[in-house]
Design a protein around this motif. Structure first.
Motif, PDB file in Angstrom:
ATOM      1  N   LYS A  51       0.841  -1.197   0.000  1.00 28.34           N
ATOM      2  CA  LYS A  51       0.000   0.000   0.000  1.00 28.34           C
ATOM      3  C   LYS A  51       0.877   1.247   0.000  1.00 28.34           C
ATOM      4  N   ALA A  52       0.387   2.277  -0.678  1.00 26.69           N
ATOM      5  CA  ALA A  52       0.911   3.637  -0.544  1.00 26.69           C
ATOM      6  C   ALA A  52      -0.207   4.390   0.162  1.00 26.69           C
ATOM      7  N   ASP A  53       0.002   4.727   1.425  1.00 23.64           N
ATOM      8  CA  ASP A  53      -1.098   5.304   2.214  1.00 23.64           C
ATOM      9  C   ASP A  53      -1.260   6.803   1.970  1.00 23.64           C
ATOM     10  N   ASP A  54      -2.259   7.389   2.595  1.00 22.27           N
ATOM     11  CA  ASP A  54      -2.595   8.795   2.374  1.00 22.27           C
ATOM     12  C   ASP A  54      -1.558   9.769   2.926  1.00 22.27           C
ATOM     13  N   ALA A  55      -0.637   9.271   3.748  1.00 22.82           N
ATOM     14  CA  ALA A  55       0.454  10.112   4.246  1.00 22.82           C
ATOM     15  C   ALA A  55       1.693   9.969   3.362  1.00 22.82           C
ATOM     16  N   GLY A  56       1.634   9.097   2.350  1.00 19.19           N
ATOM     17  CA  GLY A  56       2.766   8.888   1.453  1.00 19.19           C
ATOM     18  C   GLY A  56       3.708   7.788   1.900  1.00 19.19           C
ATOM     19  N   HIS A  57       3.367   7.072   2.976  1.00 23.11           N
ATOM     20  CA  HIS A  57       4.198   5.955   3.422  1.00 23.11           C
ATOM     21  C   HIS A  57       3.951   4.747   2.520  1.00 23.11           C
ATOM     22  N   LEU A  58       5.003   3.966   2.303  1.00 24.27           N
ATOM     23  CA  LEU A  58       4.905   2.749   1.502  1.00 24.27           C
ATOM     24  C   LEU A  58       5.057   1.559   2.436  1.00 24.27           C
ATOM     25  N   TRP A  59       4.176   0.569   2.281  1.00 24.87           N
ATOM     26  CA  TRP A  59       4.132  -0.585   3.182  1.00 24.87           C
ATOM     27  C   TRP A  59       4.486  -1.867   2.444  1.00 24.87           C
ATOM     28  N   PHE A  60       5.302  -2.697   3.101  1.00 25.91           N
ATOM     29  CA  PHE A  60       5.744  -3.977   2.551  1.00 25.91           C
ATOM     30  C   PHE A  60       5.647  -5.054   3.625  1.00 25.91           C
ATOM     31  N   PHE A  61       5.479  -6.315   3.200  1.00 27.13           N
ATOM     32  CA  PHE A  61       5.624  -7.456   4.095  1.00 27.13           C
ATOM     33  C   PHE A  61       7.069  -7.915   4.011  1.00 27.13           C
ATOM     34  N   SER A  62       7.605  -8.386   5.135  1.00 32.40           N
ATOM     35  CA  SER A  62       8.978  -8.867   5.146  1.00 32.40           C
ATOM     36  C   SER A  62       9.150  -9.911   6.243  1.00 32.40           C
ATOM     37  N   GLY A  63      10.046 -10.848   6.015  1.00 34.80           N
ATOM     38  CA  GLY A  63      10.345 -11.864   7.014  1.00 34.80           C
ATOM     39  C   GLY A  63      11.206 -11.301   8.135  1.00 34.80           C
ATOM     40  N   LYS A  64      10.842 -11.634   9.354  1.00 36.69           N
ATOM     41  CA  LYS A  64      11.543 -11.138  10.539  1.00 36.69           C
ATOM     42  C   LYS A  64      13.048 -11.405  10.467  1.00 36.69           C
ATOM     43  N   SER A  65      13.433 -12.582   9.987  1.00 40.69           N
ATOM     44  CA  SER A  65      14.853 -12.939   9.959  1.00 40.69           C
ATOM     45  C   SER A  65      15.500 -12.705   8.598  1.00 40.69           C
ATOM     46  N   SER A  66      14.840 -11.940   7.724  1.00 40.80           N
ATOM     47  CA  SER A  66      15.376 -11.698   6.376  1.00 40.80           C
ATOM     48  C   SER A  66      16.608 -10.794   6.416  1.00 40.80           C
ATOM     49  N   GLU A  67      17.397 -10.920   5.383  1.00 45.06           N
ATOM     50  CA  GLU A  67      18.588 -10.089   5.248  1.00 45.06           C
ATOM     51  C   GLU A  67      18.231  -8.607   5.189  1.00 45.06           C
ATOM     52  N   LYS A  68      17.141  -8.278   4.483  1.00 41.84           N
ATOM     53  CA  LYS A  68      16.769  -6.867   4.370  1.00 41.84           C
ATOM     54  C   LYS A  68      16.396  -6.276   5.721  1.00 41.84           C
ATOM     55  N   ASN A  69      15.729  -7.064   6.576  1.00 42.03           N
ATOM     56  CA  ASN A  69      15.422  -6.570   7.919  1.00 42.03           C
ATOM     57  C   ASN A  69      16.703  -6.316   8.710  1.00 42.03           C
ATOM     58  N   MET A  70      17.692  -7.186   8.547  1.00 44.87           N
ATOM     59  CA  MET A  70      18.977  -6.976   9.226  1.00 44.87           C
ATOM     60  C   MET A  70      19.647  -5.699   8.713  1.00 44.87           C
ATOM     61  N   HIS A  71      19.574  -5.475   7.406  1.00 46.91           N
ATOM     62  CA  HIS A  71      20.144  -4.260   6.822  1.00 46.91           C
ATOM     63  C   HIS A  71      19.454  -3.017   7.387  1.00 46.91           C
ATOM     64  N   ILE A  72      18.128  -3.053   7.459  1.00 45.86           N
ATOM     65  CA  ILE A  72      17.356  -1.896   7.937  1.00 45.86           C
ATOM     66  C   ILE A  72      17.657  -1.622   9.403  1.00 45.86           C
ATOM     67  N   LYS A  73      17.837  -2.664  10.204  1.00 48.08           N
ATOM     68  CA  LYS A  73      18.190  -2.467  11.609  1.00 48.08           C
ATOM     69  C   LYS A  73      19.541  -1.767  11.739  1.00 48.08           C
ATOM     70  N   ALA A  74      20.469  -2.085  10.830  1.00 45.94           N
ATOM     71  CA  ALA A  74      21.804  -1.477  10.869  1.00 45.94           C
ATOM     72  C   ALA A  74      21.802  -0.073  10.266  1.00 45.94           C
ATOM     73  N   ASP A  75      20.998   0.146   9.237  1.00 53.07           N
ATOM     74  CA  ASP A  75      20.939   1.434   8.534  1.00 53.07           C
ATOM     75  C   ASP A  75      19.550   1.552   7.903  1.00 53.07           C
ATOM     76  N   PRO A  76      18.696   2.449   8.385  1.00 54.84           N
ATOM     77  CA  PRO A  76      17.308   2.497   7.927  1.00 54.84           C
ATOM     78  C   PRO A  76      17.093   3.114   6.538  1.00 54.84           C
ATOM     79  N   TYR A  77      18.131   3.636   5.905  1.00 59.15           N
ATOM     80  CA  TYR A  77      17.929   4.278   4.613  1.00 59.15           C
ATOM     81  C   TYR A  77      17.833   3.249   3.493  1.00 59.15           C
ATOM     82  N   VAL A  78      16.812   3.422   2.648  1.00 62.42           N
ATOM     83  CA  VAL A  78      16.558   2.521   1.531  1.00 62.42           C
ATOM     84  C   VAL A  78      16.259   3.349   0.280  1.00 62.42           C
TER      85      VAL A  78
END
Length: 173
Positions: A51-78
């Protein structure tokens, strides 16, 4: 000589920017989702925007133990790259990602296709949400459909006149 923007620049902000973002994301929800932006190679994978919500945020599903989640925890910029080639629409978004566990939001965003990754449904313990808040965004699209755009490019090539079919600009959400 001064640096001038092309005639076809249409920068949008606020509600207009959110509307444009939603239009482009709804037309093509698949994007290339890049994380670990300060390291080469940048880690990139295809992801479907829920979803792209009315505030302009973009929403995704992701696995808790996924590599991308680990990356985001270390550096939130995408950085996200959207391409709707059938309409010649493109968008690049840089933003801050946040990992969220929220069963109610997961239920709101849930689609039957998500079950391929999260067998337990919206309450799957491995399911997390990624919320991306855009900080910089840029879009390119055409004023006409693909066939008309191609004809205008061909005519421009033959006549030597500049093709003015596209529009581009910054989105400030």
């Amino acid at each position: 000589m001064q640096n001038q923007e092309p005639d076809n620049v249409e920068n949008l902000s606020g509600a207009d920017a959110v509307k444009k973002l939603q239009e482009l994301v709804n037309a093509q929800p698949m994007c290339l989702f890049s994380s670990k932006l300060t390291q080469i190679p940048i880690s990139t994978r295809p992801m479907s925007t829920q979803k792209a919500d009315d505030a302009g945020h973009l929403w995704f599903f992701s696995g808790k133990s996924s590599e991308k989640n680990m990356h985001i925890k270390a550096d939130p910029y995408v950085q996200l790259f959207y391409a709707n080639t059938s309409s010649s629409e493109y968008m690049s978004i840089c933003g801050r990602a946040e990992i969220i566990v929220d069963a109610a939001k997961a239920e709101e965003l849930w689609t039957p296709l998500a079950k391929a990754w999260f067998q337990g449904g919206p309450t799957d313990p491995e399911l997390t949400l990624i919320k991306v808040s855009p900080e910089q965004a840029y879009y390119w699209d055409t004023k006409s459909n693909k066939m008309v755009s191609m004809m205008k490019i061909l005519i421009s090539t033959v006549t030597g006149n500049k093709n003015d079919d596209g529009v581009q600009g910054k989105l400030t959400v």
